[in-house]
Design an enzyme around this catalytic site. Structure first.
Site, PDB file in Angstrom:
ATOM      1  N   LEU A   1       0.836  -1.201   0.000  1.00 38.37           N
ATOM      2  CA  LEU A   1       0.000   0.000   0.000  1.00 38.37           C
ATOM      3  C   LEU A   1       0.872   1.253   0.000  1.00 38.37           C
ATOM      4  O   LEU A   1       0.708   2.152   0.811  1.00 38.37           O
ATOM      5  CB  LEU A   1      -0.952  -0.003   1.205  1.00 38.37           C
ATOM      6  CG  LEU A   1      -2.195   0.877   1.064  1.00 38.37           C
ATOM      7  CD1 LEU A   1      -3.118   0.347  -0.032  1.00 38.37           C
ATOM      8  CD2 LEU A   1      -2.950   0.967   2.389  1.00 38.37           C
ATOM      9  N   GLY A   2       1.812   1.281  -0.959  1.00 39.22           N
ATOM     10  CA  GLY A   2       2.585   2.490  -1.197  1.00 39.22           C
ATOM     11  C   GLY A   2       1.839   3.402  -2.157  1.00 39.22           C
ATOM     12  O   GLY A   2       0.612   3.354  -2.265  1.00 39.22           O
TER      13      GLY A   2
ATOM     14  N   ILE B   1       1.612   3.348  -5.407  1.00 38.99           N
ATOM     15  CA  ILE B   1       0.878   2.626  -6.446  1.00 38.99           C
ATOM     16  C   ILE B   1      -0.299   1.879  -5.840  1.00 38.99           C
ATOM     17  O   ILE B   1      -1.420   1.936  -6.356  1.00 38.99           O
ATOM     18  CB  ILE B   1       1.818   1.660  -7.195  1.00 38.99           C
ATOM     19  CG1 ILE B   1       2.887   2.440  -7.955  1.00 38.99           C
ATOM     20  CG2 ILE B   1       1.018   0.776  -8.160  1.00 38.99           C
ATOM     21  CD1 ILE B   1       4.003   1.568  -8.505  1.00 38.99           C
TER      22      ILE B   1
ATOM     23  N   ARG C   1       7.151  -6.267  -9.747  1.00 40.55           N
ATOM     24  CA  ARG C   1       8.328  -6.916 -10.326  1.00 40.55           C
ATOM     25  C   ARG C   1       8.028  -8.395 -10.496  1.00 40.55           C
ATOM     26  O   ARG C   1       7.321  -9.008  -9.697  1.00 40.55           O
ATOM     27  CB  ARG C   1       9.548  -6.749  -9.423  1.00 40.55           C
ATOM     28  CG  ARG C   1      10.154  -5.360  -9.415  1.00 40.55           C
ATOM     29  CD  ARG C   1      10.896  -5.055 -10.709  1.00 40.55           C
ATOM     30  NE  ARG C   1      11.647  -3.817 -10.614  1.00 40.55           N
ATOM     31  CZ  ARG C   1      11.209  -2.635 -11.029  1.00 40.55           C
ATOM     32  NH1 ARG C   1      10.002  -2.540 -11.572  1.00 40.55           N
ATOM     33  NH2 ARG C   1      11.970  -1.559 -10.924  1.00 40.55           N
TER      34      ARG C   1
ATOM     35  N   ASP D   1       2.452  -7.329 -16.237  1.00 40.82           N
ATOM     36  CA  ASP D   1       3.276  -6.352 -16.941  1.00 40.82           C
ATOM     37  C   ASP D   1       4.756  -6.591 -16.685  1.00 40.82           C
ATOM     38  O   ASP D   1       5.596  -5.985 -17.334  1.00 40.82           O
ATOM     39  CB  ASP D   1       2.897  -4.936 -16.495  1.00 40.82           C
ATOM     40  CG  ASP D   1       3.649  -3.859 -17.271  1.00 40.82           C
ATOM     41  OD1 ASP D   1       3.567  -3.872 -18.517  1.00 40.82           O
ATOM     42  OD2 ASP D   1       4.329  -3.025 -16.637  1.00 40.82           O
TER      43      ASP D   1
ATOM     44  N   GLU E   1      13.213 -10.610 -18.334  1.00 36.73           N
ATOM     45  CA  GLU E   1      12.716  -9.601 -19.264  1.00 36.73           C
ATOM     46  C   GLU E   1      13.770  -9.290 -20.317  1.00 36.73           C
ATOM     47  O   GLU E   1      14.932  -9.055 -19.975  1.00 36.73           O
ATOM     48  CB  GLU E   1      12.324  -8.332 -18.500  1.00 36.73           C
ATOM     49  CG  GLU E   1      11.155  -8.569 -17.563  1.00 36.73           C
ATOM     50  CD  GLU E   1      10.627  -7.312 -16.896  1.00 36.73           C
ATOM     51  OE1 GLU E   1      11.229  -6.230 -17.077  1.00 36.73           O
ATOM     52  OE2 GLU E   1       9.595  -7.391 -16.207  1.00 36.73           O
TER      53      GLU E   1
ATOM     54  N   HIS F   1       6.268  -4.659 -19.682  1.00 34.71           N
ATOM     55  CA  HIS F   1       6.807  -3.772 -18.639  1.00 34.71           C
ATOM     56  C   HIS F   1       6.662  -2.307 -19.051  1.00 34.71           C
ATOM     57  O   HIS F   1       7.623  -1.531 -19.046  1.00 34.71           O
ATOM     58  CB  HIS F   1       8.275  -4.096 -18.349  1.00 34.71           C
ATOM     59  CG  HIS F   1       8.728  -3.607 -17.002  1.00 34.71           C
ATOM     60  ND1 HIS F   1       9.742  -4.205 -16.276  1.00 34.71           N
ATOM     61  CD2 HIS F   1       8.312  -2.554 -16.241  1.00 34.71           C
ATOM     62  CE1 HIS F   1       9.925  -3.547 -15.138  1.00 34.71           C
ATOM     63  NE2 HIS F   1       9.070  -2.537 -15.095  1.00 34.71           N
TER      64      HIS F   1
END
Length: 311
Positions: free
Chosen positions: A149-150, A152, A229, A253, A258, A276
């Site tokens: 719950l930062g 974003i 991530r 995403d 990657e 991403h």
């Protein structure tokens, strides 16, 4: 210019910002074609935080004193190792959170409502009137669990709440000021959620925290969305659960590797995948680059950094 500080660009994808660095008066080294002589003069690195910078490589730069991440995340940097050697680390604090949250909700809706599959059906000429009766559940009243719950996570929670969805969250540290309830554990959050949105900062403590048990707790009718991530999810367990029907859907995403190999997802049902791209918009990217440049300016001026990574 020979007395100007040398700043290293760590990866080819950051190459387009070289003219901007040079306009600020820096000499620019590029990791992919750097000479040993120039490496000895590197005082700062401009970096994309998801890419690993090994201690061995950093130790080869004897003058290094700053790693300025253009990204919000910095999981590819061993911050404790750097601090023990007097190397400061900065990042783009919260600057693309709204854009990442938009993308997360876009993935959520696209997956839950089968929008991508519907598009493919229409384009392939496979639309029949009978298909309209294969209805999906709506979103109102569904339970969304937010991992982290930062900036974003809060932006995601606010958005899905506007859709009439119920929000709960989990993170390792309580937030008494949060208006949404905190679950007792990640597993409890997953078990009580129709949709689990992974939006936390990645570090060693949460590597593959979304494991087989958490994935199965979301269940065969549930959805997992990841805009954090790839390291946070056990990707092999996720793929196995999707193939076996123990997890309903996944919208991702970010990935363990990657770019992720296309063949890895060729036979995996119930997926919506993007490269991403959640945090990269024409609105947020200049802000992130600008903050990186400001951290460089402050560092070389002997001033406190604008956005050091937290303790």
């Amino acid at each position: 210019m020979s007395n100007s500080p040398v700043v290293l660009i760590s990866h080819e994808m950051l190459g387009p910002i070289q003219p901007g660095l040079e306009a600020q008066g820096y000499r620019v080294a590029r990791r992919w074609d750097m000479t040993p002589e120039l490496a000895a003069e590197v005082r700062a690195i401009v970096h994309a935080g998801e890419i690993a910078l090994s201690p061995e490589f950093l130790a080869s730069l004897p003058a290094l004193k700053l790693i300025a991440n253009v990204s919000v995340g910095y999981d590819g940097v061993d911050v404790a190792w750097c601090r023990a050697r007097g190397i400061e680390v900065s990042h783009a604090e919260g600057l693309n959170a709204e854009d990442v949250a938009d993308h997360a909700v876009g993935l959520l809706i696209a997956s839950w409502r089968d929008i991508v599959r519907g598009d493919q059906m229409v384009r392939a000429g496979g639309w029949t009137m009978a298909d309209r009766m294969g209805a999906r559940p709506g979103l109102k009243g569904r339970k969304v669990g937010v991992m982290g719950l930062g900036y974003i996570g809060q932006a995601v929670a606010t958005r899905v709440e506007a859709f009439g969805m119920q929000v709960a969250w989990w993170g390792p540290r309580p937030k008494p000021e949060a208006r949404w309830p905190r679950a007792e554990s990640l597993l409890a959050l997953a078990a009580d959620s129709d949709i689990l949105v992974v939006a936390c900062r990645a570090d060693a403590s949460n590597r593959q925290a979304v494991n087989a048990a958490v994935i199965e707790a979301v269940g065969p009718r549930g959805l997992i969305v990841n805009v954090a991530r790839g390291s946070i999810i056990d990707e092999d367990a996720l793929i196995a659960a999707l193939k076996d029907g123990r997890l309903g859907r996944a919208a991702l995403d970010v990935f363990a590797q990657e770019p992720t190999p296309a063949a890895r997802w060729a036979e995996v049902p119930g997926t919506v995948l993007t490269p991403h791209s959640a945090g990269t918009t024409v609105d947020s990217l200049p802000l992130m680059i600008g903050q990186c440049f400001e951290n460089l300016r402050r560092f070389f001026a002997g001033e406190p950094l604008a956005s050091p990574v937290p303790d």
